[in-house]
Design a protein around this motif. Structure first.
Motif, PDB file in Angstrom:
ATOM      1  N   ASP A 117      -4.145  10.766  -6.649  1.00 46.71           N
ATOM      2  CA  ASP A 117      -4.453  10.076  -5.399  1.00 46.71           C
ATOM      3  C   ASP A 117      -4.444   8.579  -5.700  1.00 46.71           C
ATOM      4  O   ASP A 117      -4.385   8.159  -6.867  1.00 46.71           O
ATOM      5  CB  ASP A 117      -5.759  10.559  -4.776  1.00 46.71           C
ATOM      6  N   LEU A 118      -4.461   7.777  -4.638  1.00 41.28           N
ATOM      7  CA  LEU A 118      -4.323   6.333  -4.807  1.00 41.28           C
ATOM      8  C   LEU A 118      -5.442   5.746  -5.662  1.00 41.28           C
ATOM      9  O   LEU A 118      -5.196   4.929  -6.551  1.00 41.28           O
ATOM     10  CB  LEU A 118      -4.268   5.640  -3.441  1.00 41.28           C
ATOM     11  N   ALA A 119      -6.680   6.180  -5.430  1.00 42.12           N
ATOM     12  CA  ALA A 119      -7.807   5.644  -6.197  1.00 42.12           C
ATOM     13  C   ALA A 119      -7.663   5.946  -7.681  1.00 42.12           C
ATOM     14  O   ALA A 119      -7.879   5.073  -8.532  1.00 42.12           O
ATOM     15  CB  ALA A 119      -9.127   6.203  -5.665  1.00 42.12           C
ATOM     16  N   GLN A 120      -7.293   7.173  -8.006  1.00 44.39           N
ATOM     17  CA  GLN A 120      -7.120   7.556  -9.413  1.00 44.39           C
ATOM     18  C   GLN A 120      -5.998   6.746 -10.057  1.00 44.39           C
ATOM     19  O   GLN A 120      -6.128   6.258 -11.174  1.00 44.39           O
ATOM     20  CB  GLN A 120      -6.836   9.054  -9.512  1.00 44.39           C
ATOM     21  N   PHE A 121      -4.881   6.589  -9.336  1.00 47.39           N
ATOM     22  CA  PHE A 121      -3.750   5.830  -9.851  1.00 47.39           C
ATOM     23  C   PHE A 121      -4.147   4.383 -10.130  1.00 47.39           C
ATOM     24  O   PHE A 121      -3.871   3.841 -11.207  1.00 47.39           O
ATOM     25  CB  PHE A 121      -2.592   5.882  -8.847  1.00 47.39           C
ATOM     26  N   LEU A 122      -4.824   3.749  -9.169  1.00 51.98           N
ATOM     27  CA  LEU A 122      -5.228   2.354  -9.355  1.00 51.98           C
ATOM     28  C   LEU A 122      -6.241   2.214 -10.477  1.00 51.98           C
ATOM     29  O   LEU A 122      -6.196   1.244 -11.247  1.00 51.98           O
ATOM     30  CB  LEU A 122      -5.781   1.787  -8.045  1.00 51.98           C
ATOM     31  N   ARG A 123      -7.150   3.180 -10.599  1.00 52.53           N
ATOM     32  CA  ARG A 123      -8.140   3.142 -11.684  1.00 52.53           C
ATOM     33  C   ARG A 123      -7.431   3.195 -13.035  1.00 52.53           C
ATOM     34  O   ARG A 123      -7.718   2.412 -13.947  1.00 52.53           O
ATOM     35  CB  ARG A 123      -9.113   4.313 -11.548  1.00 52.53           C
ATOM     36  N   ARG A 171       0.830  -1.199   0.000  1.00 50.44           N
ATOM     37  CA  ARG A 171       0.000   0.000   0.000  1.00 50.44           C
ATOM     38  C   ARG A 171       0.872   1.260   0.000  1.00 50.44           C
ATOM     39  O   ARG A 171       0.630   2.191  -0.763  1.00 50.44           O
ATOM     40  CB  ARG A 171      -0.943   0.028   1.200  1.00 50.44           C
ATOM     41  N   ASP A 172       1.900   1.270   0.849  1.00 53.32           N
ATOM     42  CA  ASP A 172       2.789   2.440   0.921  1.00 53.32           C
ATOM     43  C   ASP A 172       3.483   2.691  -0.416  1.00 53.32           C
ATOM     44  O   ASP A 172       3.604   3.835  -0.857  1.00 53.32           O
ATOM     45  CB  ASP A 172       3.837   2.260   2.025  1.00 53.32           C
ATOM     46  N   GLU A 173       3.924   1.608  -1.053  1.00 56.79           N
ATOM     47  CA  GLU A 173       4.596   1.757  -2.351  1.00 56.79           C
ATOM     48  C   GLU A 173       3.621   2.254  -3.418  1.00 56.79           C
ATOM     49  O   GLU A 173       3.964   3.108  -4.241  1.00 56.79           O
ATOM     50  CB  GLU A 173       5.236   0.435  -2.773  1.00 56.79           C
ATOM     51  N   LEU A 174       2.392   1.733  -3.408  1.00 57.05           N
ATOM     52  CA  LEU A 174       1.377   2.208  -4.360  1.00 57.05           C
ATOM     53  C   LEU A 174       1.062   3.686  -4.111  1.00 57.05           C
ATOM     54  O   LEU A 174       0.912   4.451  -5.066  1.00 57.05           O
ATOM     55  CB  LEU A 174       0.115   1.366  -4.261  1.00 57.05           C
ATOM     56  N   LEU A 191      -4.339   2.386 -13.690  1.00 58.15           N
ATOM     57  CA  LEU A 191      -3.569   1.151 -13.844  1.00 58.15           C
ATOM     58  C   LEU A 191      -4.453   0.014 -14.355  1.00 58.15           C
ATOM     59  O   LEU A 191      -4.102  -0.688 -15.310  1.00 58.15           O
ATOM     60  CB  LEU A 191      -2.931   0.777 -12.503  1.00 58.15           C
ATOM     61  N   VAL A 192      -5.615  -0.141 -13.745  1.00 57.23           N
ATOM     62  CA  VAL A 192      -6.547  -1.194 -14.172  1.00 57.23           C
ATOM     63  C   VAL A 192      -7.034  -0.932 -15.590  1.00 57.23           C
ATOM     64  O   VAL A 192      -7.072  -1.850 -16.427  1.00 57.23           O
ATOM     65  CB  VAL A 192      -7.733  -1.298 -13.179  1.00 57.23           C
ATOM     66  N   MET A 193      -7.414   0.298 -15.894  1.00 56.20           N
ATOM     67  CA  MET A 193      -7.926   0.626 -17.226  1.00 56.20           C
ATOM     68  C   MET A 193      -6.865   0.361 -18.305  1.00 56.20           C
ATOM     69  O   MET A 193      -7.190  -0.160 -19.373  1.00 56.20           O
ATOM     70  CB  MET A 193      -8.379   2.088 -17.286  1.00 56.20           C
ATOM     71  N   ILE A 194      -5.625   0.689 -18.016  1.00 53.66           N
ATOM     72  CA  ILE A 194      -4.550   0.437 -18.984  1.00 53.66           C
ATOM     73  C   ILE A 194      -4.375  -1.063 -19.213  1.00 53.66           C
ATOM     74  O   ILE A 194      -4.214  -1.514 -20.347  1.00 53.66           O
ATOM     75  CB  ILE A 194      -3.234   1.098 -18.520  1.00 53.66           C
ATOM     76  N   ARG A 195      -4.448  -1.850 -18.148  1.00 56.07           N
ATOM     77  CA  ARG A 195      -4.306  -3.296 -18.304  1.00 56.07           C
ATOM     78  C   ARG A 195      -5.487  -3.905 -19.055  1.00 56.07           C
ATOM     79  O   ARG A 195      -5.319  -4.847 -19.826  1.00 56.07           O
ATOM     80  CB  ARG A 195      -4.161  -3.972 -16.932  1.00 56.07           C
ATOM     81  N   VAL A 196      -6.685  -3.369 -18.855  1.00 63.65           N
ATOM     82  CA  VAL A 196      -7.877  -3.927 -19.501  1.00 63.65           C
ATOM     83  C   VAL A 196      -7.998  -3.462 -20.950  1.00 63.65           C
ATOM     84  O   VAL A 196      -8.241  -4.263 -21.850  1.00 63.65           O
ATOM     85  CB  VAL A 196      -9.150  -3.553 -18.698  1.00 63.65           C
ATOM     86  N   TYR A 197      -7.828  -2.157 -21.192  1.00 62.90           N
ATOM     87  CA  TYR A 197      -8.080  -1.585 -22.522  1.00 62.90           C
ATOM     88  C   TYR A 197      -6.822  -1.322 -23.335  1.00 62.90           C
ATOM     89  O   TYR A 197      -6.903  -1.074 -24.531  1.00 62.90           O
ATOM     90  CB  TYR A 197      -8.856  -0.269 -22.388  1.00 62.90           C
ATOM     91  N   GLY A 198      -5.653  -1.326 -22.683  1.00 63.57           N
ATOM     92  CA  GLY A 198      -4.405  -1.036 -23.373  1.00 63.57           C
ATOM     93  C   GLY A 198      -4.014   0.424 -23.231  1.00 63.57           C
ATOM     94  O   GLY A 198      -4.863   1.319 -23.176  1.00 63.57           O
ATOM     95  N   ARG A 199      -2.724   0.645 -23.161  1.00 61.23           N
ATOM     96  CA  ARG A 199      -2.189   1.990 -22.962  1.00 61.23           C
ATOM     97  C   ARG A 199      -2.579   2.941 -24.088  1.00 61.23           C
ATOM     98  O   ARG A 199      -2.978   4.080 -23.854  1.00 61.23           O
ATOM     99  CB  ARG A 199      -0.667   1.929 -22.834  1.00 61.23           C
ATOM    100  N   ASP A 200      -2.475   2.493 -25.326  1.00 57.02           N
ATOM    101  CA  ASP A 200      -2.784   3.358 -26.467  1.00 57.02           C
ATOM    102  C   ASP A 200      -4.233   3.822 -26.450  1.00 57.02           C
ATOM    103  O   ASP A 200      -4.525   4.981 -26.722  1.00 57.02           O
ATOM    104  CB  ASP A 200      -2.478   2.653 -27.790  1.00 57.02           C
ATOM    105  N   HIS A 201      -5.143   2.920 -26.129  1.00 50.48           N
ATOM    106  CA  HIS A 201      -6.565   3.279 -26.095  1.00 50.48           C
ATOM    107  C   HIS A 201      -6.837   4.317 -25.010  1.00 50.48           C
ATOM    108  O   HIS A 201      -7.516   5.318 -25.263  1.00 50.48           O
ATOM    109  CB  HIS A 201      -7.420   2.035 -25.869  1.00 50.48           C
TER     110      HIS A 201
END
Length: 76
Positions: free
Chosen positions: A38-44, A25-28, A46-56
């Motif tokens: 903020d942490l929520a925005q960062f994780l969101r 958690r501290d590292e994230l 991260l998940v969106m990039i993994r699901v939809y791809g960075r380019d999209h």
């Protein structure tokens, strides 16, 4: 199983909960802070990039910024 979804992700109503150890958690939180998020925005993101791809996701961000700036498709 590549996904070529050209739509924007839907309304943010679904919730995901996950438990991690304090060091993770501290590292994230540090990574989020380094990215000026903020942490929520960062994780969101991260998940969106993994699901939809960075380019999209980058294209979605550019489109949103272009709309705010009043730049139309004809200038691409």
């Amino acid at each position: 199983m590549g996904r070529t979804n050209t739509r924007t992700p839907g309304k943010l109503t679904a919730e995901i909960k996950v438990r991690v150890d304090e060091n993770t958690r501290d590292e994230l939180e540090r990574l989020a802070s380094d990215a000026s998020m903020d942490l929520a925005q960062f994780l969101r993101e991260l998940v969106m990039i993994r699901v939809y791809g960075r380019d999209h996701i980058a294209r979605l961000h550019r489109t949103k910024l272009d709309m705010v700036a009043g730049i139309g498709d004809e200038e691409d």
